[in-house]
Design an enzyme around this catalytic site. Sequence first.
Site, PDB file in Angstrom:
ATOM      1  N   GLY A  82      66.257 -17.843   9.619  1.00  0.00           N
ATOM      2  CA  GLY A  82      65.098 -18.576  10.133  1.00  0.00           C
ATOM      3  C   GLY A  82      65.366 -20.070  10.039  1.00  0.00           C
ATOM      4  O   GLY A  82      66.299 -20.504   9.353  1.00  0.00           O
ATOM      5  N   LEU A  83      64.524 -20.825  10.708  1.00  0.00           N
ATOM      6  CA  LEU A  83      64.714 -22.279  10.769  1.00  0.00           C
ATOM      7  C   LEU A  83      64.526 -22.930   9.403  1.00  0.00           C
ATOM      8  O   LEU A  83      63.916 -22.329   8.494  1.00  0.00           O
ATOM      9  CB  LEU A  83      63.718 -22.878  11.758  1.00  0.00           C
ATOM     10  CG  LEU A  83      63.868 -22.447  13.226  1.00  0.00           C
ATOM     11  CD1 LEU A  83      62.729 -23.033  14.067  1.00  0.00           C
ATOM     12  CD2 LEU A  83      65.212 -22.886  13.795  1.00  0.00           C
ATOM     13  N   SER A  84      65.007 -24.149   9.275  1.00  0.00           N
ATOM     14  CA  SER A  84      64.825 -24.902   8.037  1.00  0.00           C
ATOM     15  C   SER A  84      63.328 -25.054   7.761  1.00  0.00           C
ATOM     16  O   SER A  84      62.552 -25.381   8.662  1.00  0.00           O
ATOM     17  CB  SER A  84      65.468 -26.288   8.208  1.00  0.00           C
ATOM     18  OG  SER A  84      65.218 -27.073   7.074  1.00  0.00           O
ATOM     19  N   GLY A  85      62.928 -24.774   6.544  1.00  0.00           N
ATOM     20  CA  GLY A  85      61.522 -24.904   6.161  1.00  0.00           C
ATOM     21  C   GLY A  85      60.677 -23.674   6.461  1.00  0.00           C
ATOM     22  O   GLY A  85      59.477 -23.649   6.179  1.00  0.00           O
ATOM     23  N   ALA A  86      61.301 -22.635   7.024  1.00  0.00           N
ATOM     24  CA  ALA A  86      60.518 -21.438   7.394  1.00  0.00           C
ATOM     25  C   ALA A  86      60.056 -20.660   6.156  1.00  0.00           C
ATOM     26  O   ALA A  86      59.034 -19.986   6.181  1.00  0.00           O
ATOM     27  CB  ALA A  86      61.328 -20.532   8.311  1.00  0.00           C
ATOM     28  N   GLY A  87      60.829 -20.731   5.074  1.00  0.00           N
ATOM     29  CA  GLY A  87      60.401 -20.052   3.851  1.00  0.00           C
ATOM     30  C   GLY A  87      61.456 -19.181   3.183  1.00  0.00           C
ATOM     31  O   GLY A  87      61.147 -18.411   2.264  1.00  0.00           O
ATOM     32  N   LYS A  88      62.719 -19.324   3.566  1.00  0.00           N
ATOM     33  CA  LYS A  88      63.770 -18.463   3.029  1.00  0.00           C
ATOM     34  C   LYS A  88      63.947 -18.665   1.519  1.00  0.00           C
ATOM     35  O   LYS A  88      63.998 -17.694   0.757  1.00  0.00           O
ATOM     36  CB  LYS A  88      65.104 -18.744   3.762  1.00  0.00           C
ATOM     37  CG  LYS A  88      65.005 -18.541   5.274  1.00  0.00           C
ATOM     38  CD  LYS A  88      66.297 -18.895   6.009  1.00  0.00           C
ATOM     39  CE  LYS A  88      66.745 -20.315   5.889  1.00  0.00           C
ATOM     40  NZ  LYS A  88      65.836 -21.301   6.542  1.00  0.00           N
TER      41      LYS A  88
ATOM     42  N   SER B 128      71.592 -19.324   9.448  1.00  0.00           N
ATOM     43  CA  SER B 128      72.391 -18.362  10.231  1.00  0.00           C
ATOM     44  C   SER B 128      71.866 -18.216  11.662  1.00  0.00           C
ATOM     45  O   SER B 128      71.316 -17.183  12.026  1.00  0.00           O
ATOM     46  CB  SER B 128      72.500 -17.014   9.522  1.00  0.00           C
ATOM     47  OG  SER B 128      71.282 -16.524   9.014  1.00  0.00           O
TER      48      SER B 128
HETATM   49  P1  ADP Z   1      63.758 -22.696   3.904  1.00  0.00           P
HETATM   50  O1  ADP Z   1      64.428 -22.195   2.671  1.00  0.00           O
HETATM   51  O2  ADP Z   1      63.609 -21.637   4.963  1.00  0.00           O
HETATM   52  O3  ADP Z   1      64.369 -23.954   4.432  1.00  0.00           O
HETATM   53  P2  ADP Z   1      61.602 -23.407   2.115  1.00  0.00           P
HETATM   54  O4  ADP Z   1      61.424 -22.159   1.353  1.00  0.00           O
HETATM   55  O5  ADP Z   1      62.377 -24.523   1.473  1.00  0.00           O
HETATM   56  O6  ADP Z   1      62.238 -23.062   3.542  1.00  0.00           O
HETATM   57  O7  ADP Z   1      60.152 -24.010   2.525  1.00  0.00           O
HETATM   58  C1  ADP Z   1      59.113 -23.178   3.023  1.00  0.00           C
HETATM   59  C2  ADP Z   1      57.733 -23.814   2.833  1.00  0.00           C
HETATM   60  O8  ADP Z   1      56.753 -22.971   3.461  1.00  0.00           O
HETATM   61  C3  ADP Z   1      57.309 -23.938   1.377  1.00  0.00           C
HETATM   62  O9  ADP Z   1      56.624 -25.151   1.216  1.00  0.00           O
HETATM   63  C4  ADP Z   1      56.359 -22.718   1.187  1.00  0.00           C
HETATM   64  O10 ADP Z   1      55.395 -22.954   0.189  1.00  0.00           O
HETATM   65  C5  ADP Z   1      55.711 -22.608   2.564  1.00  0.00           C
HETATM   66  N1  ADP Z   1      55.196 -21.245   2.914  1.00  0.00           N
HETATM   67  C6  ADP Z   1      53.956 -20.959   3.372  1.00  0.00           C
HETATM   68  N2  ADP Z   1      53.786 -19.639   3.611  1.00  0.00           N
HETATM   69  C7  ADP Z   1      54.959 -19.053   3.304  1.00  0.00           C
HETATM   70  C8  ADP Z   1      55.421 -17.687   3.352  1.00  0.00           C
HETATM   71  N3  ADP Z   1      54.642 -16.671   3.765  1.00  0.00           N
HETATM   72  N4  ADP Z   1      56.692 -17.444   2.972  1.00  0.00           N
HETATM   73  C9  ADP Z   1      57.492 -18.463   2.565  1.00  0.00           C
HETATM   74  N5  ADP Z   1      57.138 -19.768   2.508  1.00  0.00           N
HETATM   75  C10 ADP Z   1      55.873 -20.079   2.877  1.00  0.00           C
END
Ligand code: ADP
Length: 200
Positions: A11-17, A85
């Site tokens: 998933g995209l950056s900031g998506a929640g991984k 990815s």
């Molecule tokens: P990634 O690792 O994909 O770049 P991050 O985990 O660093 O993304 O950031 C995701 C952000 O989205 C966090 O601030 C998190 O609190 C928020 N968020 C909101 N809802 C969800 C969810 N259902 N799952 C994961 N993150 C979430």
Amino acid sequence: MSQGFTLWFTGLSGAGKTTLTNELVPQLKARGVKIEVLDGDEVRTNLSKGLGFSKEDRDTNIRRIGYVARLLSRNGVGVIVAAISPYKEIRDEVRKDVEANGATFVEVFVQASLDTLVSRDVKGLYKKAIAGEIANFTGVSDPYEAPESPEILVSSDTETVAESAAKILDHLEENGLIQPAYFLAQQETEARFASAGEAQ
Ligand code: ADP
């Protein structure tokens, strides 16, 4: 030994991984799973140090992560990969390698709309990317190929972290990759009774 698996977040950056990874690790450990995490940002500072963001370098990065995930998961480890990815072909290549080694590959598409990501801008990168200050930024100035049929789809647009994590745990449980929570509680109770019996 429990069956190994690779839980592959894309998933995209900031998506929640990363957030979901941090939520799941203690819960999986509590169910007796040996867990290792390969986080994209972290891998880029060691295993893939020096690689950039061209398609070639991104593919190399993902193949390296896939290689480590395969070695671990074929030895019974539950591996969580949290990396953008972006290319379907490479994810599918890793899936084949993991499965050819007798482990299970579970693709999790962590979905969020660009609007959400821009307003969230966890790392402050989207504003810079949109302003043209970061080249090759996935979702803005570089491609992202969403999975067509991931095992699990979570949407951080609409779900809480706990809801998304529960969806993933349910899938792992339904597919026999982790033991149900009640089963572990039962085992603990039996062990307690057994040791109480020995003490008498
Ligand atoms: P990634 O690792 O994909 O770049 P991050 O985990 O660093 O993304 O950031 C995701 C952000 O989205 C966090 O601030 C998190 O609190 C928020 N968020 C909101 N809802 C969800 C969810 N259902 N799952 C994961 N993150 C979430």
